[in-house]
Scaffold this active site. Structure first.
Site: not given
Ligand code: GLN
Length: 491
Positions: A80, A155, A179
């Site tokens: 990532k 994400s 994420s």
């Molecule tokens: N979707 C969650 C957020 O927007 C989690 C994101 C993540 O785990 N990096 O914060």
């Protein structure tokens, strides 16, 4: 050469170590697959063809010269774009880091390289990991390999889509509130967030430091275990990484589910849960029972406060972590501004997307004098209650099983303009980050539209072995792995 592309880590590793295929051949096959499918999937921010091939050549040379091969020798892995890679741009999906080239590798990336893995590229993501669909990337839109008109989740959407599309057998993601697990669920593959402190965060660009963890996504639970084995363990460069021994995760895999006590929290099966998701998760639970596990309905009473608590703590920490993007030290700097204040304002206005700005403002607000006690401090207290819910439940349980996400993959544009709807897709995953617990999503079925459904297996702190063990037992019966996306469908 055949068989390598779409193969698991164990298959690739044995082809390489027996000399049936060279690491270079395997690398070429995967790069070719990526070139073929990327126009449709767009999982990668960058493919690192040259450096990947040269890493693969080194593995082949080591083999020819009889040097011992690492546990991931010749295995192509995607990372990532939130993890620092030496000499390779690391954008975090943001314009503000468009030209940022780290001078060091994140510890987990360095460990992958030491284990012989071949880093084939950096994957797309929501800007600074804020989002659940990868639509918040400042760059391309990554498509779900199962239905190209739908999001891959986020994400770590690029990391999940790359594995599901057969471009790599495994990848690294990061998980602050879901994420890794939610995109794994949307893309029909296993993905694990380890216990907070299990994997070093050194070189992981910070979003919310008390919640962030790095973890693996793979084609199989075994592949997840193999990558975790390499990246887990104490790191003197991250003071929050735990100085604990790393167990043999592969040894945990064959132990089955007989006798395990599994909690099923009623708060995770309430209204808002898509009925097809519920059916698939309940059929996974029936399989656990058939394998000899004992199910028990439990209550985690503070679950309903998890989303507000997460969005207070995560935004507070983000507003402080992201203060470093000031246009002075690294990243984008606004042109032709000659005073400090305006330089900050212009740089950040140009460099950050709207979701990041929203979070920085929310986070600044909850930390500001007069509101700190009402929001941030209160949030920390509720976080403790949520952690205690789990501690109490685990006094008599080995694992807890829930849906990973209330819905399957949604369509592009469906939620991106409605932040609250988007935030609610994290409702089953943020609790683990707040409590610091390990959790893995494994695929447990398909909806009528042929969209994967994930179930989440939660373990005690530092008990990734149990999560992997139950995951492997269920995977063996669910046999989801035989189903692969066709990459030409929409829904
Ligand atoms: N979707 C969650 C957020 O927007 C989690 C994101 C993540 O785990 N990096 O914060």
């Amino acid at each position: 050469m055949s068989g390598a592309c779409g193969g698991t880590i164990a298959e690739i590793r044995s082809l390489v170590s027996s000399g049936q295929a060279s690491a270079v051949e395997i690398c070429r096959a995967h790069l070719q697959r990526a070139r073929d499918v990327e126009p449709r999937v767009k999982a990668f921010r960058a493919l690192l063809e040259e450096s990947a091939l040269s890493q693969a050549e080194t593995i082949d040379r080591d083999r020819r010269e009889g040097r011992p091969l690492g546990p991931l020798a010749g295995v192509p892995i995607a990372v990532k774009d939130v993890l620092c890679t030496r000499g390779v741009p690391t954008t975090c999906g943001s314009l503000i880091l468009r030209n940022f080239v780290p001078v060091y590798d994140a510890t987990c990336v360095a460990r992958l390289r030491q284990a012989g893995a071949v880093i084939v590229g950096k994957t797309n993501m929501d800007e600074f990991a804020m989002g659940s669909s990868t639509e918040n990337s400042a760059y391309e839109k990554t498509c779900n390999p199962w239905a190209l008109d739908r999001v891959p989740g986020g994400s770590s959407g690029g990391s999940a889509a790359a594995v599901a599309a057969g471009e790599v057998p495994a990848s690294l993601g990061s998980d602050t509130g879901g994420s890794i697990r939610q995109p794994a669920a949307f893309c029909g593959i296993p993905g694990m967030k380890p216990t907070y402190g299990r994997v070093s965060r050194y070189g992981l660009v910070a979003f919310a430091s008390s919640l962030d963890q790095v973890g693996p996504l793979g084609l199989t639970v075994e592949d997840v275990a193999r990558v975790l084995q390499v990246i887990a363990g104490h790191d003197p460069l991250d003071s929050t990484s735990a100085p604990l021994p790393v167990p043999d995760y592969l040894a945990a895999l064959g132990k089955g589910a007989r006798g395990l006590r599994i909690g099923v929290p009623k708060e995770y099966f309430r209204s808002g849960l898509d009925p097809e998701v519920e059916t698939a998760v309940r059929s996974g639970l029936k399989i656990a029972e058939r394998l000899g596990a004992r199910l028990e309905e439990i209550s985690l009473p503070h679950t309903e406060y998890a989303i507000p608590t997460y969005y207070i703590i995560a935004t507070a920490e983000a507003s402080s972590n992201l203060a470093r993007y000031d246009g002075v030290r690294y990243g984008h700097r606004a042109h032709d501004v000659h005073q400090m204040g305006p330089l900050y304002v212009r740089t950040r206005t140009e460099g950050f997307g709207s979701e990041v700005k929203r979070r920085v403002m929310l986070g600044t607000y909850v930390l500001s004098a007069g509101y700190y006690d009402a929001y941030y401090l209160k949030g920390q207290k509720v976080r403790t209650l949520i952690r205690q819910d789990f501690e109490r439940a685990f006094e008599k349980l080995d694992a807890i099983v829930t849906p990973t996400s209330p819905t399957p993959a949604f369509r592009f544009g469906e939620k991106v303009d409605d932040p609250l709807a988007m935030y609610l897709s994290d409702i089953f995953t943020v609790t683990l980050n707040l409590a610091g617990l390990p959790g893995m999503s494994i695929p447990c079925g398909l909806t009528r539209d042929h969209l994967p459904v994930g179930m989440q297996i939660i373990g005690r702190r530092f008990d990734e072995e149990m999560v992997l063990r139950l995951g492997a037992a269920l995977e063996g019966e669910i046999k989801f792995g035989a189903r692969r996306p066709s990459l030409d469908g929409t829904s």
